[in-house]
Design a protein around this motif. Structure first.
Motif, PDB file in Angstrom:
ATOM      1  N   ASN A  77       0.766  -1.276   0.144  1.00  0.00           N
ATOM      2  CA  ASN A  77      -0.161   0.024  -0.310  1.00  0.00           C
ATOM      3  C   ASN A  77       0.991   1.302  -0.105  1.00  0.00           C
ATOM      4  O   ASN A  77       0.343   2.451   0.305  1.00  0.00           O
ATOM      5  N   ASP A  78       2.200   1.090  -0.289  1.00  0.00           N
ATOM      6  CA  ASP A  78       3.115   2.361  -0.685  1.00  0.00           C
ATOM      7  C   ASP A  78       2.842   2.772  -1.874  1.00  0.00           C
ATOM      8  O   ASP A  78       3.354   2.153  -2.733  1.00  0.00           O
ATOM      9  N   THR A  81      -8.666   0.836  -0.930  1.00  0.00           N
ATOM     10  CA  THR A  81      -7.816   1.598  -0.101  1.00  0.00           C
ATOM     11  C   THR A  81      -7.293   2.689  -0.899  1.00  0.00           C
ATOM     12  O   THR A  81      -7.289   3.728  -0.219  1.00  0.00           O
ATOM     13  N   PHE A  82      -6.469   2.411  -1.879  1.00  0.00           N
ATOM     14  CA  PHE A  82      -5.904   3.822  -2.430  1.00  0.00           C
ATOM     15  C   PHE A  82      -6.978   4.676  -2.978  1.00  0.00           C
ATOM     16  O   PHE A  82      -6.465   5.873  -2.895  1.00  0.00           O
ATOM     17  N   HIS A  83      -7.977   4.293  -3.595  1.00  0.00           N
ATOM     18  CA  HIS A  83      -8.759   5.462  -3.963  1.00  0.00           C
ATOM     19  C   HIS A  83      -9.432   6.053  -2.867  1.00  0.00           C
ATOM     20  O   HIS A  83     -10.123   7.048  -3.410  1.00  0.00           O
ATOM     21  N   THR A  84      -9.416   5.821  -1.821  1.00  0.00           N
ATOM     22  CA  THR A  84      -9.972   6.480  -0.502  1.00  0.00           C
ATOM     23  C   THR A  84      -8.915   6.793   0.437  1.00  0.00           C
ATOM     24  O   THR A  84      -9.468   7.275   1.585  1.00  0.00           O
ATOM     25  N   ASP A  85      -7.501   6.969   0.366  1.00  0.00           N
ATOM     26  CA  ASP A  85      -6.725   7.425   1.094  1.00  0.00           C
ATOM     27  C   ASP A  85      -6.750   8.686   1.090  1.00  0.00           C
ATOM     28  O   ASP A  85      -6.565   9.597   0.149  1.00  0.00           O
ATOM     29  N   ALA A 129     -11.990  12.308   1.179  1.00  0.00           N
ATOM     30  CA  ALA A 129     -11.594  11.170  -0.061  1.00  0.00           C
ATOM     31  C   ALA A 129     -12.843  10.069   0.153  1.00  0.00           C
ATOM     32  O   ALA A 129     -13.251   9.405  -1.014  1.00  0.00           O
ATOM     33  N   LEU A 130     -13.925  10.281   1.307  1.00  0.00           N
ATOM     34  CA  LEU A 130     -14.844   9.373   1.239  1.00  0.00           C
ATOM     35  C   LEU A 130     -16.260   9.867   0.940  1.00  0.00           C
ATOM     36  O   LEU A 130     -17.045   9.031   0.581  1.00  0.00           O
ATOM     37  N   LYS A 131     -16.070  11.110   0.456  1.00  0.00           N
ATOM     38  CA  LYS A 131     -17.335  11.688  -0.178  1.00  0.00           C
ATOM     39  C   LYS A 131     -17.406  11.582  -1.798  1.00  0.00           C
ATOM     40  O   LYS A 131     -16.445  11.540  -2.569  1.00  0.00           O
TER      41      LYS A 131
END
Length: 518
Positions: A116-117, A422-426, A434-436
């Motif tokens: 996830n880096d 996970t990347f798309h909402t980091d 990011a979660l909106k």
């Protein structure tokens, strides 16, 4: 005489004993010693993770975590205002908090590094080495769905298939088979069916849209792939859908050695469906006249026949890549359309913005390619949909030889998994919101939407990026444009926001909309 028989028996028993001991030592080495050595190598590099169990790895923990998450009552607001699709992987969230952005876990005896880096993902995604390929379990465990098609093959076989598939998905070929007409006619058919449903009432009704989206997507693939053999294509894809559903229940059991050979109820069902699908595809190929068809299946047939393959290899190539086209283009497009409608229904201001744009650009006409290019607002909505609910929530690669990625020495056979959801909402990449649902973040393109453009990968990355991504965007734009210009819609009170992971992230109970004809 008796002495000779006794001696022969002893020799035979000795041979059997040596064989059994040799088999036991081999299995012990493969299932215990080798995984242990790999994990030790990773630990020395600072890559830790949950301790695995022999044979099962971390499968039991994953299953327990998923079951607990499904049993926990959710109190999502209506309409949903936060969209954390990565929550369908609660075990990853837990391990990431415990072990960091880089950790190791196991599915059976398959060793996996969770990556996830952003810098490491960039190196993986931009690399051109064929030594970092599709995981071997794709061909082994997912063989009934993928065979040795482009989604699962490696090396020279993959390069050949990609060359042929690139031709299949070129706009020259797609125009030749009338792809725009196929998409438009399928979308118009869906619009008519909704109008018919609403005609019995006051012009307002409730529709669960998911099956309509699947019918739309399946109709396109059947017609594009099988042309005049369209009805047989529908039958093939129907059986592939059933096969995908059965196999989705075994996603996290892929690393258990020998499980796919056991004559369990699900395995017997899988074997039967795979056989039927292969027979149906080859029957269509054998029935068609040489050069008379202009569909994608004909491209596969012609490409295979000019590639110096044996007849058996040609048949396998055609069957496998028909299955791959289905898997890559059917369910993903249909589910993306459902999520897009849910998000537009939840955000009426954006629904109105997209509708106003469509009405202005199309001016009462069916959208063509030039009109689609002008639909900036709708394009932003679709990009944001794919960010929050990516078609491929995880991307995986396998080190086909010992290799170095960044500062990590990756042993041969180790898998690298990247969690797209996970990347798309980091928040470090996309900001605190990011979660909106905020399509305006894409107003200046992907580069202006986030700190690291390589972190946006709804269609995969690198050499293996989805060949049909442009076609998928065209499908979604045409469908959404026609729906917006004919209907307004809100979320039904019956809608429950429950994303669930099957083969992809889907709405567990469907998307219920209250629809009004304009």
């Amino acid at each position: 005489m008796e002495g000779n028989i006794s001696l022969n028996v002893k020799i035979f028993m000795s041979i059997v004993l040596v064989f059994v001991l040799g088999l036991f030592m081999h299995l012990y080495s493969v299932l215990v010693i080798k995984p242990k050595k790999i994990r030790e190598m990773l630990r020395k590099q600072g890559i830790n993770g949950p301790p695995p169990k022999i044979l099962l790895g971390n499968i039991l923990e994953i299953k327990k975590s998923r079951n607990a998450a499904q049993k926990t009552p959710t109190n999502h607001p209506h309409p949903p205002v936060s969209h954390d699709s990565a929550a369908v992987f609660p075990f990853f969230q837990q391990w990431r908090k415990q072990y960091g952005q880089l950790f190791a876990f196991s599915l059976g005896n398959m060793q996996i590094i969770y990556v996830n880096d952003p810098d490491l993902v960039k190196e993986i995604s931009t690399g051109t080495s064929l030594d970092l390929g599709r995981p071997k379990y794709y061909q082994k465990e997912l063989s009934p769905l993928l065979g040795q098609g482009i989604l699962s093959s490696n090396g020279a076989i993959w390069a050949l298939q990609r060359k042929i598939m690139l031709l299949s998905y070129s706009w020259t070929r797609l125009r030749a088979i009338g792809m725009m007409n196929i998409i438009t006619e399928s979308a118009v058919s869906l619009i008519k069916s909704w109008k018919h449903e609403l005609s019995t009432g006051s012009g307002i009704g409730e529709i669960v849209v998911d099956e309509y989206m699947k019918r739309f997507s399946g109709d396109i693939i059947s017609r594009a792939c099988f042309g005049s053999s369209y009805s047989k294509g529908q039958e093939i894809f129907s059986k592939l859908g059933a096969l995908q559903e059965v196999m989705s229940k075994k996603t996290f059991f892929v690393g258990i050695p020998g499980l796919r050979y056991l004559p369990t109820k699900s395995n017997r069902e899988i074997w039967a469906l795979e056989k039927e699908i292969c027979e149906l595809i080859l029957k269509v190929v054998k029935e068609r006249k040489e050069g008379c068809e202009k569909d994608l299946l004909q491209v596969l047939v012609e490409g295979a026949r000019t590639s110096n393959l044996s007849q058996d290899a040609i048949d396998q190539f055609i069957v496998d890549n028909c299955r791959n086209i289905y898997l890559a283009g059917f369910e993903t497009s249909a589910v993306a359309a459902s999520w897009c409608l849910m998000l537009l229904a939840s955000n009426p201001e954006w629904q109105e913005r997209a509708r106003s744009e469509v009405l202005e650009v199309c001016d009462g006409h069916v959208p063509d390619t030039d009109m689609l290019r002008k639909m900036k607002q709708l394009n932003m909505v679709i990009q944001e949909t794919l960010r929050l609910y990516p078609p491929a929530p995880t991307l995986s690669r396998e080190a086909l030889t010992d290799m170095k990625i960044g500062n990590i020495h990756v042993p041969k056979g180790v898998n690298l998994w990247t969690m797209v959801a996970t990347f798309h909402t980091d928040t470090n990449i996309w900001g605190p919101d990011a979660l909106k649902f905020k399509p305006e973040r894409f107003e200046k393109g992907i580069a202006g939407a986030c700190k690291n453009p390589n972190s946006y990968m709804p269609f995969g990355f690198g050499q293996r990026v989805c060949l049909g991504q442009n076609l998928a965007m065209v499908e979604l734009k045409i469908l959404m444009a026609l729906i917006l210009s004919n209907f307004s819609f809100d979320l039904s009170p019956k809608y429950v926001h429950s994303p669930v992971m099957r083969m992809i992230i889907e709405p567990k109970d469907g998307v219920n909309l209250l629809i009004k004809q304009l």
